[in-house]
Design an enzyme around this catalytic site. Sequence first.
Site, PDB file in Angstrom:
ATOM      1  N   ASP A  10       0.918  -1.130   0.136  1.00  0.00           N
ATOM      2  CA  ASP A  10      -0.058   0.001   0.067  1.00  0.00           C
ATOM      3  C   ASP A  10       0.760   1.195   0.193  1.00  0.00           C
ATOM      4  OD1 ASP A  10      -2.205   1.642   0.496  1.00  0.00           O
ATOM      5  OD2 ASP A  10      -1.939   1.798   2.391  1.00  0.00           O
ATOM      6  N   SER A  11       0.369   2.132  -0.080  1.00  0.00           N
ATOM      7  CA  SER A  11       1.102   3.515  -0.108  1.00  0.00           C
ATOM      8  C   SER A  11       1.545   3.853   1.319  1.00  0.00           C
ATOM      9  CB  SER A  11       0.227   4.719  -0.427  1.00  0.00           C
ATOM     10  OG  SER A  11      -0.912   4.937   0.105  1.00  0.00           O
ATOM     11  N   CYS A  73      -4.493  -1.796  -1.664  1.00  0.00           N
ATOM     12  CA  CYS A  73      -4.495  -0.018  -1.877  1.00  0.00           C
ATOM     13  C   CYS A  73      -5.677   0.055  -3.003  1.00  0.00           C
ATOM     14  CB  CYS A  73      -3.238   0.353  -2.342  1.00  0.00           C
ATOM     15  SG  CYS A  73      -3.390   2.110  -2.959  1.00  0.00           S
ATOM     16  N   GLU A 152      -2.734   8.682   8.587  1.00  0.00           N
ATOM     17  CA  GLU A 152      -1.271   8.391   8.350  1.00  0.00           C
ATOM     18  C   GLU A 152      -0.796   9.191   9.720  1.00  0.00           C
ATOM     19  OE1 GLU A 152       0.978   6.734   6.659  1.00  0.00           O
ATOM     20  OE2 GLU A 152      -0.540   5.613   5.539  1.00  0.00           O
ATOM     21  N   CYS A 186     -11.026   2.700   0.458  1.00  0.00           N
ATOM     22  CA  CYS A 186      -9.732   3.071   0.389  1.00  0.00           C
ATOM     23  C   CYS A 186      -9.247   2.237   1.911  1.00  0.00           C
ATOM     24  CB  CYS A 186      -9.251   4.399   0.663  1.00  0.00           C
ATOM     25  SG  CYS A 186      -7.692   4.967   1.244  1.00  0.00           S
ATOM     26  N   HIS A 188      -7.102   2.632   4.043  1.00  0.00           N
ATOM     27  CA  HIS A 188      -6.893   3.367   5.138  1.00  0.00           C
ATOM     28  C   HIS A 188      -8.143   3.775   5.919  1.00  0.00           C
ATOM     29  CE1 HIS A 188      -3.036   4.592   3.291  1.00  0.00           C
ATOM     30  NE2 HIS A 188      -2.672   5.213   4.386  1.00  0.00           N
TER      31      HIS A 188
HETATM   32  N1  DGL Z   1      -4.753   2.970   1.039  1.00  0.00           N
HETATM   33  C1  DGL Z   1      -4.716   3.823  -0.507  1.00  0.00           C
HETATM   34  C2  DGL Z   1      -5.828   3.177  -0.960  1.00  0.00           C
HETATM   35  O1  DGL Z   1      -6.469   2.472  -0.606  1.00  0.00           O
HETATM   36  C3  DGL Z   1      -4.469   5.033   0.004  1.00  0.00           C
HETATM   37  C4  DGL Z   1      -3.910   6.050  -1.167  1.00  0.00           C
HETATM   38  C5  DGL Z   1      -3.362   7.046  -1.028  1.00  0.00           C
HETATM   39  O2  DGL Z   1      -2.104   7.055  -0.677  1.00  0.00           O
HETATM   40  O3  DGL Z   1      -3.844   8.019  -1.270  1.00  0.00           O
HETATM   41  O4  DGL Z   1      -6.526   3.998  -1.812  1.00  0.00           O
END
Ligand code: DGL
Length: 271
Positions: A10-11, A73, A152, A186, A188
């Site tokens: 993931d990011s 992600c 984050e 998402c 997150h």
């Molecule tokens: N967890 C990522 C997602 O599901 C986050 C993306 C981001 O970094 O903006 O989209």
Amino acid sequence: MDTRPIGVFDSGLGGLTALRELARLMPEEDLVYFGDTSRVPYGGRSREVITKYARQDVAFLRTFRPKAVVIACGTVSTTALDVLQGENNIPIFGVVESAAQAAAQLTKIGRVGLIGTQASIRSGAYERALERLRPGIRVTARACPLLVPLVENGRFRPGDIVAETVAAEYLAPVKAAGVDTLILGCTHYPLLREIVGAYMGPEVALVDVGEQCARWVKRQLELDGLRNHCPGAGRRRYYVSDSTGDFSALASIFLGEDVRGEVEQIDITGY
Ligand code: DGL
């Protein structure tokens, strides 16, 4: 039977929502996690940049010779899944299909809300999957660019006035549309589950895309004969592209175990 690890990326922190479920469902599997914390968030970036980052993330994970890679992600799953699947000779799983299946089954009235990053919403990928699974389904979608940075930064607990205010503003039109199911599009966002759930109310079912994806991955690995059936606990390794401190602390809280000794920093630009 296949004892190779499963790669997950993931990011940033969000993919841990998928990893936690993968670990719960398949405790004997080795899991390697990569969070691209030096470049988070991905969601406001162009398709080209997201694809470039995702290719590097997969290339890094492939150094562990994984049997499969999970794109934990929404942004990469909605933007670069086809490219990554076309370029790799191992299964690459995204989060869209399994989430759409869950939502299409859960909604009683055929009205689904969707929140995600700008890139995910722009792609229309969740809507296409939902329409295919349940023609005529109504989707009210909203991009929520501020939610990933809040998570984050550890701002996801109920009572956090900033997180609650931002979430309420994003969710107001979704709630007003009268949906009975909301896709947290998402990975997150499940960290904000309590805040989102409190705002939407108990009658709205929440779909956690990471969790749904983990269940789907387990089923697929079983079908493909790729599961590891060795008894004992699998190894978990965590890598990030920026300093390990914040990630380790938040990951330890979220996973409910101390992972501080197991997180390493790597230079993702070299992949
Ligand atoms: N967890 C990522 C997602 O599901 C986050 C993306 C981001 O970094 O903006 O989209």
